[in-house]
Design a protein around this motif. Structure first.
Motif, short mmCIF file in Angstrom:
data_model
loop_
_atom_site.label_atom_id
_atom_site.label_comp_id
_atom_site.label_asym_id
_atom_site.label_seq_id
_atom_site.Cartn_x
_atom_site.Cartn_y
_atom_site.Cartn_z
N LYS A 21 -8.88 -6.69 -5.48
CA LYS A 21 -9.53 -7.85 -6.09
C LYS A 21 -9.28 -7.91 -7.59
N SER A 22 -9.21 -6.78 -8.22
CA SER A 22 -8.88 -6.77 -9.65
C SER A 22 -7.37 -6.68 -9.79
N GLY A 23 -6.87 -7.30 -10.80
CA GLY A 23 -5.42 -7.23 -11.02
C GLY A 23 -4.74 -8.54 -10.72
N SER A 24 -3.80 -8.90 -11.53
CA SER A 24 -3.08 -10.16 -11.38
C SER A 24 -1.95 -10.02 -10.36
N VAL A 121 -5.94 4.83 -3.79
CA VAL A 121 -6.30 6.16 -4.30
C VAL A 121 -5.88 6.30 -5.76
N SER A 122 -4.65 5.87 -6.07
CA SER A 122 -4.16 6.01 -7.45
C SER A 122 -5.01 5.19 -8.41
N MET A 123 -5.48 4.02 -7.96
CA MET A 123 -6.32 3.18 -8.81
C MET A 123 -7.70 3.82 -9.03
N GLN A 124 -8.21 4.50 -7.99
CA GLN A 124 -9.50 5.17 -8.12
C GLN A 124 -9.43 6.32 -9.13
N GLN A 125 -8.24 6.90 -9.23
CA GLN A 125 -8.06 8.06 -10.12
C GLN A 125 -7.58 7.67 -11.51
N GLY A 127 -8.50 5.48 -14.05
CA GLY A 127 -9.22 5.06 -15.25
C GLY A 127 -8.78 3.66 -15.65
N SER A 128 -8.27 3.52 -16.85
CA SER A 128 -7.89 2.20 -17.36
C SER A 128 -6.41 1.88 -17.19
N SER A 129 -5.64 2.76 -16.57
CA SER A 129 -4.21 2.52 -16.39
C SER A 129 -3.96 1.37 -15.43
N PRO A 130 -2.91 0.57 -15.66
CA PRO A 130 -2.56 -0.49 -14.71
C PRO A 130 -2.19 0.12 -13.34
N PRO A 131 -2.36 -0.63 -12.25
CA PRO A 131 -2.10 -0.09 -10.91
C PRO A 131 -0.68 0.47 -10.73
N ASP A 132 0.31 -0.22 -11.28
CA ASP A 132 1.69 0.27 -11.09
C ASP A 132 1.93 1.58 -11.82
N SER A 134 -0.44 3.92 -12.53
CA SER A 134 -1.15 5.00 -11.83
C SER A 134 -0.44 5.37 -10.53
N LEU A 135 0.12 4.37 -9.84
CA LEU A 135 0.86 4.64 -8.61
C LEU A 135 2.13 5.44 -8.91
N GLN A 136 2.85 5.04 -9.94
CA GLN A 136 4.06 5.75 -10.34
C GLN A 136 3.75 7.22 -10.64
N GLN A 137 2.66 7.45 -11.34
CA GLN A 137 2.27 8.82 -11.68
C GLN A 137 1.95 9.63 -10.44
N LEU A 138 1.28 9.00 -9.46
CA LEU A 138 0.94 9.70 -8.22
C LEU A 138 2.19 10.06 -7.42
#
Length: 284
Positions: A21-24, A121-125, A127-132, A134-138
């Motif tokens: 729901k959040s995120g463009s 999961v990556s978004m839950q972990q 913080g304020s990082s954009p979804p892409d 946080s996913l890349q980091q995971l």
């Protein structure tokens, strides 16, 4: 490779992002681009747990298997964070978590849903990082590191004898049925405790219950399949792919080197004994 590109192109058409729901829309496009670049690791991890599908069989990743993956990634501890794991599993598919104590049907994740869940999961972990981001980091961090650990320790990947690959393919479905004889059954998916693992080894005549060293070999094999985790990260049950590894490790510990058999041949003997057990019970 072309196989991974084809898999991505097929799966990306089935990915659903309504739950995000959040995120463009631009964030969602960037998330899909991350998967496109990293899809080989997605396919490898998914195939590790789900193995070889069979026509007419329900195929996918169980909640239990998803929980084990997140546990070994050290993202969540399955012993203490099960509700968070369950939330990620269901919410990323736009589904409600079943009420506690309900007799919910076991849900299996498709590979597309698996991608959605990893994003969740990556978004839950994150913080304020954009979804892409946080996913890349995971994917490039914990997921890639865990795949390297599997590749370096699990016998299916470390044994260079090509016979082992064909043996695994041949016995896969039969071993799955044997595993289900003693595995727990609920909406989380099947899992096998150490006592049940030992029972299976006894009835298939893979160990002699009167030999303490063979019981210890069971325990060692069981723990090795679970990456020999220490508290508070130790687990007390195996999912199917871990059961296969524990069975393989046990064959190397209990079949004498003096037999002259290669590691792949020892594993084939163990797989055959377990498959014969399943066959005998099925046809009684």
């Amino acid at each position: 490779s072309e196989d991974f590109i084809s898999a991505f192109e097929f799966d990306s058409k089935n990915m659903k992002w309504d739950w995000m729901k959040s995120g463009s829309d631009s964030h969602k496009i960037k998330v899909i681009d991350v998967f496109k670049a990293e899809y080989s690791i997605i396919c490898k991890i998914f195939a590790h747990y789900c193995g070889f599908g069979q026509i007419g069989e329900r195929y996918g990743l169980s909640l239990q298997e998803f929980g084990h993956l997140l546990h070994f990634l050290r993202v969540y501890n399955l012993n203490t964070d099960f509700e968070a794991i369950e939330q990620a599993f269901y919410a990323s598919g736009g589904l409600e978590v079943p009420p506690k104590g309900s007799l919910a049907k076991q849900l299996l994740m498709t590979r597309a849903h698996f991608c959605q869940a990893l994003t969740f999961v990556s978004m839950q972990q994150a913080g304020s990082s954009p979804p892409d981001v946080s996913l890349q980091q995971l994917l490039t961090g914990p997921v890639t590191s865990y795949w390297r650990e599997l590749s370096d320790t699990y016998l299916l990947y470390t044994c260079t004898d090509p016979m082992l690959r064909s043996v695994t393919t041949h016995y896969y479905q039969m071993l799955k049925l044997a595993f289900s004889l003693k595995a727990s059954k609920d909406h989380r998916g099947p899992a096998l405790t150490l006592p049940s693992f030992i029972d299976l080894m006894k009835v298939s005549a893979l160990i002699d219950a009167d030999q303490p060293n063979q019981l210890e070999a069971c325990r060692k094999s069981f723990q090795k399949a679970l990456h020999q985790q220490k508290d508070p990260w130790s687990l007390d049950h195996l999912v199917f792919r871990e059961f296969m590894e524990a069975l393989s490790q046990l064959s190397l510990l209990t079949i004498e080197d003096s037999s002259g058999l290669s590691d792949a041949q020892k594993i084939r003997m163990a797989f055959n004994s377990m498959a014969s057990l399943q066959s005998n019970i099925t046809h009684k």
